[in-house]
Design a protein around this motif. Structure first.
Motif, short mmCIF file in Angstrom:
data_model
loop_
_atom_site.label_atom_id
_atom_site.label_comp_id
_atom_site.label_asym_id
_atom_site.label_seq_id
_atom_site.Cartn_x
_atom_site.Cartn_y
_atom_site.Cartn_z
N ARG A 304 0.86 -1.19 0.00
CA ARG A 304 0.00 0.00 0.00
C ARG A 304 0.89 1.24 0.00
NH1 ARG A 304 -5.10 1.10 0.57
NH2 ARG A 304 -5.70 -0.97 1.34
N PHE A 305 0.72 2.07 -1.02
CA PHE A 305 1.51 3.29 -1.16
C PHE A 305 0.68 4.49 -0.71
CE2 PHE A 305 3.31 0.24 -4.15
CZ PHE A 305 4.65 0.27 -3.78
N ILE A 306 0.92 4.92 0.52
CA ILE A 306 0.22 6.05 1.12
C ILE A 306 1.17 7.24 1.19
CG2 ILE A 306 -0.87 6.93 3.21
CD1 ILE A 306 -1.82 4.14 3.83
N ALA A 307 0.68 8.39 0.79
CA ALA A 307 1.42 9.64 0.98
C ALA A 307 0.50 10.62 1.70
CB ALA A 307 1.88 10.22 -0.35
N THR A 308 0.91 11.04 2.88
CA THR A 308 0.17 12.02 3.66
C THR A 308 1.02 13.29 3.75
OG1 THR A 308 1.10 11.39 5.80
CG2 THR A 308 -0.78 10.12 5.00
N TYR A 346 -5.24 16.76 -7.45
CA TYR A 346 -4.38 17.24 -8.54
C TYR A 346 -2.99 17.53 -7.99
CZ TYR A 346 -9.08 18.25 -10.36
OH TYR A 346 -10.39 18.16 -10.76
N TYR A 347 -1.92 17.10 -8.54
CA TYR A 347 -1.72 16.03 -9.52
C TYR A 347 -0.66 15.12 -8.93
CZ TYR A 347 -4.06 18.80 -13.11
OH TYR A 347 -4.98 19.51 -13.83
N GLY A 443 2.69 14.66 0.88
CA GLY A 443 1.74 15.62 0.34
C GLY A 443 1.79 16.95 1.07
N THR A 444 1.41 18.01 0.38
CA THR A 444 1.30 19.32 1.01
C THR A 444 -0.12 19.59 1.48
OG1 THR A 444 0.90 20.33 -1.15
CG2 THR A 444 3.18 20.24 -0.38
#
Length: 579
Positions: A304-308, A346-347, A443-444
């Motif tokens: 699982r590839f999660i980016a927070t 996006y994106y 992520g920002t």
């Protein structure tokens, strides 16, 4: 119990119907627990109260494929199907061995497959009837004064498998088998008759086992005529009105090459394709078909590839040359993914080979989400979109090919088997020394976060056609997959622990997972994926090994657990018209 005239009581016996068994293989595990698919010790069943006089007529059709029977629709077999539980998709057995007449006969007359009865060759080497007794032996030892009869057009059938039959007749051909069975029905009081027809196998071996082969089709039609005469003789018996006959018509095997690769779909092995029918005038017509291939569940584990806004999960390719395509050469790249973020953003990039992972770059390439869909950025341009909503929590398949089209080096993008874009990248070189990477950046905000599973990443050094891409991208790649030898890397992503996403192409180009990777289990049906079939699916249709179990049930013979029979009970649905 009083019932009005004309009332029909429908009773479904201990029947492993498609709904249950298909459900079993959808879940893949746990269905056997607590479910009794063999007869318990001391079980005696009167088959929904059909009464005494239980007898069996067992007709063996050598080399008759279910597919050919379905196509030819022989007259008498068609009439049998109207009062039978039957299948054109039956299996001689559900293993991957090379099947022979001898092994198939032994399976269907003992209730054990070759792993127990040991017969694989036509000379019956390994046969041990003390360890795996035939139905003749079991019936004669269980029923007083039983008369079991075997009439065969192949001498070795009787000589090796009917040694304990009360009567055995070796005859010259199938016509003589019919004559012998008709005479037995007219003059004697059999408990069970086994009739072995071999002409279709002879014709198929010489000419081909297809309905379009004249000699093979003619042999099947002739056997169907014999079956019609036998059933006429059966119904002409003086005591027929007080008897209950179970008529079994079953192919011993199909025809053609056999012995598939482990993991292949046995339903596609013509040598195992069998017609099997269980007939009685009081049975309802129940057709059992193999499960729909589009309904097989995709089951497994994926990273699982999660980016927070605080952290991200990645897999980094150890070989920085993987994913460089230069200005020449042929390539196909594909993967499966499921987006669980569930909303437009996006994106964020999620699979790319580029230094600027969160922005457009003239060097490198990558896949990024856009709204409810996604797109492929190829060095800033072109940027073809997927053209569909892929943020639906379902598995999707993505691929692109690179190769010459009319002399022009062309990039073609495919999503879920359909061509979404095709355009020139002639003379463009976007190679770099940045490793190919799975998983987005930290992520920002909500627009740059990701949550997805990625599986079955594969890179080939060949340009596949649209048809080839559409077929292969749906499947789970294995050694038998077309172009397997062309793999530059194959990463199923089916690990359950560790930090290596292993390259199973044999090239050793592993990815390295970040230490915070988690592995998610999944089990679902997707219209975009054709996963490997579960072995449990083969139990959703009658197999040759199942037939003795039904015979014992019909004859009220208690099956001891010590027998270790390998079959399942397929008791038909019975409609009882009452006065």
């Amino acid at each position: 119990m009083n019932m009005k005239k004309g009332f029909t009581l429908t009773i479904t016996l201990k029947y492993l119907g498609l709904a249950f068994v298909f459900g079993c293989f959808l879940i893949a595990t746990g269905c056997n627990k607590g479910f009794e698919n063999t007869l318990p010790q001391s079980f005696r069943n009167d088959t929904a109260g059909l009464g005494a006089g239980k007898r069996v007529l067992y007709i063996v059709l050598d080399g008759v494929t279910g597919t050919a029977v379905k196509t030819l629709a022989p007259t008498n077999i068609a009439q049998i199907n109207a009062k039978a539980t039957y299948t054109y998709d039956g299996l001689a057995d559900n293993k991957y061995n090379v099947i022979t007449n001898a092994s198939a006969w032994t399976t269907m007359l003992t209730g054990y497959d070759y792993t127990k009865h040991n017969v694989t060759a036509e000379d019956f080497t390994g046969l041990n009837l003390q360890a795996t007794p035939t139905i003749f032996t079991r019936i004669n030892s269980s029923i007083n004064n039983a008369r079991t009869v075997s009439i065969a057009s192949t001498t070795v059938f009787n000589d090796r498998l009917a040694t304990d039959a009360t009567v055995k007749q070796n005859v010259s051909d199938d016509a003589a088998v019919k004559v012998g069975v008709v005479a037995e029905l007219a003059s004697n009081n059999p408990s069970m008759i086994v009739a072995q027809f071999h002409s279709a196998e002879t014709a198929g071996a010489a000419n081909g086992y297809t309905a379009s082969t004249p000699a093979y089709a003619a042999a099947i039609q002739s056997i169907d005529g014999y079956i019609g005469e036998i059933l006429t003789a059966l119904k002409a018996r003086k005591g027929y009105s007080g008897e209950n006959w179970l008529v079994i018509i079953a192919s011993n095997k199909g025809g053609g090459q056999s012995g598939g690769v482990v993991g292949s779909n046995i339903f596609n092995d013509p040598s195992r394709n069998a017609y099997i029918a269980f007939y009685n005038p009081r049975f309802s017509s129940v057709k059992i078909a193999q499960p729909d291939p589009n309904s097989y569940p995709f089951v497994g584990t994926a990273p699982r590839f999660i980016a927070t806004t605080a952290t991200n999960v990645t897999a980094i390719q150890n070989n920085t040359a993987i994913g460089n395509f230069g200005t020449t050469g042929n390539f196909t790249f594909m993967f499966k993914f499921r987006d669980d973020y569930g909303q437009a953003n996006y994106y964020p990039m999620f699979l790319a080979k580029r230094s600027a992972f969160n922005s457009v770059s003239s060097t490198g390439w990558g896949f990024l989400f856009g709204g409810n869909s996604a797109q492929l950025d190829w060095g800033g341009t072109p940027r073809p979109g997927f053209g569909i909503d892929i943020r639906d929590g379902r598995w999707h398949t993505v691929a692109f090919t690179i190769g010459l089209l009319n002399g022009v080096r062309t990039l073609t993008l495919y999503v879920d088997g359909l061509t979404r874009y095709s355009g020139s990248i002639n003379g463009r070189n976007i190679d770099n020394n940045i490793p190919l990477r799975l998983g987005g950046d930290v992520g920002t905000d909500g627009n740059t976060q990701t949550n997805l599973l990625i599986r079955d990443v594969a890179l080939f050094n060949v340009t596949m056609s649209a048809t080839e891409v559409a077929a292969i991208m749906r499947t789970q790649i294995k050694s038998t997959t077309p172009f397997f030898s062309n793999l530059l890397g194959f990463w199923p992503g089916n690990e359950t622990s560790g930090t290596a996403m292993l390259d199973q192409s044999g090239k050793g180009n592993n990815f390295t997972y970040s230490s915070n990777v988690a592995f998610a289990q999944f089990e679902e049906i997707s219209p975009n994926v054709s996963p490997d079939i579960s072995p449990a699916a083969y139990l959703s249709v009658p197999n040759g090994v199942d037939i003795p179990m039904l015979i014992y049930n019909w004859l009220n013979i208690a099956v001891s657990p010590q027998w270790g029979l390998m079959g399942r009970l397929y008791s038909p649905t019975v409609s009882l018209p009452t006065n």
